[in-house]
Write an enzyme that holds these catalytic residues in place. Structure first.
Site, PDB file in Angstrom:
ATOM      1  N   ARG A 284       0.866  -1.178   0.000  1.00  0.00           N
ATOM      2  CA  ARG A 284       0.000   0.000   0.000  1.00  0.00           C
ATOM      3  C   ARG A 284       0.900   1.224   0.000  1.00  0.00           C
ATOM      4  O   ARG A 284       2.105   1.136   0.091  1.00  0.00           O
ATOM      5  CB  ARG A 284      -0.984   0.015   1.188  1.00  0.00           C
ATOM      6  CG  ARG A 284      -0.541  -0.529   2.549  1.00  0.00           C
ATOM      7  CD  ARG A 284       0.554   0.186   3.237  1.00  0.00           C
ATOM      8  NE  ARG A 284       0.338   1.617   3.302  1.00  0.00           N
ATOM      9  CZ  ARG A 284       1.295   2.486   3.559  1.00  0.00           C
ATOM     10  NH1 ARG A 284       2.523   2.075   3.769  1.00  0.00           N
ATOM     11  NH2 ARG A 284       1.030   3.769   3.598  1.00  0.00           N
ATOM     12  N   GLY A 285       0.255   2.360  -0.230  1.00  0.00           N
ATOM     13  CA  GLY A 285       1.033   3.588  -0.399  1.00  0.00           C
ATOM     14  C   GLY A 285       1.036   3.939  -1.865  1.00  0.00           C
ATOM     15  O   GLY A 285       1.419   3.104  -2.703  1.00  0.00           O
ATOM     16  N   ALA A 286       0.623   5.162  -2.200  1.00  0.00           N
ATOM     17  CA  ALA A 286       0.387   5.495  -3.608  1.00  0.00           C
ATOM     18  C   ALA A 286       1.546   5.113  -4.538  1.00  0.00           C
ATOM     19  O   ALA A 286       1.359   4.379  -5.509  1.00  0.00           O
ATOM     20  CB  ALA A 286       0.037   6.981  -3.703  1.00  0.00           C
TER      21      ALA A 286
ATOM     22  N   GLN B  58      -1.765   2.659   9.958  1.00  0.00           N
ATOM     23  CA  GLN B  58      -0.489   2.784   9.231  1.00  0.00           C
ATOM     24  C   GLN B  58       0.538   3.559  10.060  1.00  0.00           C
ATOM     25  O   GLN B  58       1.724   3.274  10.026  1.00  0.00           O
ATOM     26  CB  GLN B  58      -0.680   3.510   7.882  1.00  0.00           C
ATOM     27  CG  GLN B  58      -1.419   2.729   6.809  1.00  0.00           C
ATOM     28  CD  GLN B  58      -2.909   2.997   6.786  1.00  0.00           C
ATOM     29  OE1 GLN B  58      -3.515   3.307   7.812  1.00  0.00           O
ATOM     30  NE2 GLN B  58      -3.526   2.860   5.608  1.00  0.00           N
TER      31      GLN B  58
ATOM     32  N   ASP C 121      -2.288  10.976  -2.241  1.00  0.00           N
ATOM     33  CA  ASP C 121      -2.675   9.907  -3.168  1.00  0.00           C
ATOM     34  C   ASP C 121      -3.081  10.469  -4.517  1.00  0.00           C
ATOM     35  O   ASP C 121      -2.983   9.768  -5.530  1.00  0.00           O
ATOM     36  CB  ASP C 121      -3.815   9.086  -2.569  1.00  0.00           C
ATOM     37  CG  ASP C 121      -3.316   8.267  -1.393  1.00  0.00           C
ATOM     38  OD1 ASP C 121      -3.252   8.825  -0.271  1.00  0.00           O
ATOM     39  OD2 ASP C 121      -2.947   7.104  -1.602  1.00  0.00           O
TER      40      ASP C 121
ATOM     41  N   LYS D 122      -4.838  10.090   3.063  1.00  0.00           N
ATOM     42  CA  LYS D 122      -5.457   9.223   4.056  1.00  0.00           C
ATOM     43  C   LYS D 122      -6.512   9.940   4.908  1.00  0.00           C
ATOM     44  O   LYS D 122      -6.291  11.096   5.320  1.00  0.00           O
ATOM     45  CB  LYS D 122      -4.361   8.656   4.973  1.00  0.00           C
ATOM     46  CG  LYS D 122      -4.822   7.672   6.015  1.00  0.00           C
ATOM     47  CD  LYS D 122      -5.654   6.529   5.472  1.00  0.00           C
ATOM     48  CE  LYS D 122      -5.005   5.900   4.282  1.00  0.00           C
ATOM     49  NZ  LYS D 122      -5.927   5.064   3.471  1.00  0.00           N
TER      50      LYS D 122
HETATM   51  C1  LIG Z   1       3.532   8.003   0.033  1.00  0.00           C
HETATM   52  S1  LIG Z   1       2.125   7.043   0.403  1.00  0.00           S
HETATM   53  C2  LIG Z   1       0.850   8.098  -0.021  1.00  0.00           C
HETATM   54  C3  LIG Z   1      -0.444   7.773   0.714  1.00  0.00           C
HETATM   55  O1  LIG Z   1      -0.907   6.409   0.545  1.00  0.00           O
HETATM   56  C4  LIG Z   1      -1.483   5.968   1.795  1.00  0.00           C
HETATM   57  O2  LIG Z   1      -2.718   5.319   1.661  1.00  0.00           O
HETATM   58  P1  LIG Z   1      -2.829   3.710   1.874  1.00  0.00           P
HETATM   59  O3  LIG Z   1      -2.018   3.355   3.088  1.00  0.00           O
HETATM   60  O4  LIG Z   1      -4.316   3.455   2.034  1.00  0.00           O
HETATM   61  O5  LIG Z   1      -2.292   3.107   0.594  1.00  0.00           O
HETATM   62  C5  LIG Z   1      -1.673   7.250   2.570  1.00  0.00           C
HETATM   63  O6  LIG Z   1      -2.805   7.981   2.116  1.00  0.00           O
HETATM   64  C6  LIG Z   1      -0.384   7.970   2.198  1.00  0.00           C
HETATM   65  O7  LIG Z   1      -0.352   9.291   2.607  1.00  0.00           O
END
Ligand SMILES: CSC[C@H]1O[C@H](OP(=O)(O)O)[C@H](O)[C@@H]1O
EC number: 5.3.1.23
Length: 342
Positions: free
Chosen positions: A55-57, A191, A232, A243
């Site tokens: 996960r993580g954009a 997270q 994101d 998030k």
């Molecule tokens: C550099 S990660 C960007 C962004 O992605 C995360 O969402 P997720 O954990 O649901 O994939 C989070 O919004 C981060 O800030």
């Protein structure tokens, strides 16, 4: 913060290409267990993205790019359908679509298997370089001795390495600009509590964990000068999807005179989306709110609503830091000056 404290080399890698499969650090199990999921097909990569194994954009864009490499090797004729399934894995992070568009352009150039792997590797390598550049640019905005609050996880686990907002924190601590780091737990998937605190401690950076609901009170005590978050999808006018919980941090920050920084590579900027109103917000299962790690905390029969992103209006953002430069007080004109029109 003792900047001379030993720094473990930034060795966390969430996405590892193994030549014929993708080796993903299973982020559902951290920090309790460091285990990996191996993906040998593009559909396994899509499932891993949906399940937040990865996960993580930026990281999901990188994983999807390697998913295209797997699809091309296994069924060149079914490539379009495989890419569509990857594209549908999660809706909000534009990095997923950006990476797939870039891989599709390589396919249109009739790139062979090795050239496609080279394109995926380039996407991964460029992300790491961008993070180090953004770390320098973002840290330079922060006055020495500042306290910083971050949200979610934007580190090596969410990118090719080093991180976006967490890259600014790594660089800011090393440059003796950041004196204290606070990490919001980031319910419901935690997270911050599970991933960011773990990452920073591995770098000998002691983060102070706070409940999401403590953030405004923390800001009222004067211990925080910047809120530094990832993104994101950043719309053409600077509105930023990130998030869930980011928007209320921005409101509280503005109320308390705390500066608000968004850190994201240009692969997160979507100039084809006019404003935050046009960004699809992912809704995930209410089950994610009913408990954690198999321990239910909510009575059976309860209802829940689980949007996992929200949109912070550009007017509440003091700086958007990308590898192409810093957009201060972002608006459509200032974004276009750096990223051009769609
Ligand atoms: C550099 S990660 C960007 C962004 O992605 C995360 O969402 P997720 O954990 O649901 O994939 C989070 O919004 C981060 O800030």
């Amino acid at each position: 913060m003792n900047p001379s404290a030993p720094r473990s080399h930034d060795t966390i890698r969430a996405v590892l290409w193994q030549g014929d499969h993708l080796h993903l650090l299973d982020q559902r199990l951290l920090p309790r267990e460091e285990a990996y999921v191996d993906c040998r097909t593009s559909d396994e990569v899509a499932q891993a993205i949906r399940d937040l194994v990865v996960r993580g954009a930026p990281a999901i864009g990188i994983a999807a790019a390697w998913g295209v490499v797997l699809a091309a090797r296994q069924d060149r004729g079914g490539l379009d359908a495989a890419l569509a399934r990857l594209r549908a894995a999660r809706p909000t992070a534009v990095n997923l679509m950006w990476a797939l568009d870039r891989m599709q352009r390589a396919i249109a150039r009739d790139a062979g298997a090795d050239a496609l792997a080279g394109e995926a590797q380039a996407i991964q390598d460029e992300d790491l370089a961008a993070n180090r550049r953004m770390g320098e640019l973002g840290a330079s905005l922060i006055a020495p001795g500042s306290g910083v609050l971050t949200h979610c996880n934007t580190g090596s686990l969410a990118t090719a390495g080093y991180g976006t907002a967490l890259g600014v924190i790594r660089a800011g601590v090393s440059a003796e600009r950041i004196g204290q780091v606070f990490a919001g737990e980031t319910r419901p998937w935690l997270q911050g509590a599970r991933l960011t605190v773990w990452e920073l401690l591995r770098d000998a950076i002691p983060a102070t964990l706070v409940a999401d609901s403590a953030a405004a009170h923390l800001m009222s005590t004067g211990q925080v000068q910047w809120v530094v978050v990832g993104a994101d999808r950043i719309a053409a006018n600077g509105d930023t999807a990130n998030k869930i919980g980011t928007y209320q941090l921005a409101i509280a920050a503005r109320h308390h005179g705390v500066k608000f920084m968004v850190v994201a590579p240009s692969s997160t900027v979507d100039m084809a989306t006019a404003s935050g109103d046009d960004i699809e917000i992912e809704l995930r299962s209410p089950d994610e709110l009913f408990g954690y790690a198999g321990q239910r905390t909510v009575v059976e029969g309860a209802r829940a609503w689980n949007p996992v992103f929200d949109v912070t209006p550009a007017a509440l953002i003091d700086a958007i830091v990308t590898e192409r430069g810093v957009v201060e007080h972002p608006d459509a004109a200032r974004m276009a000056a750096v990223f051009g029109a769609a």
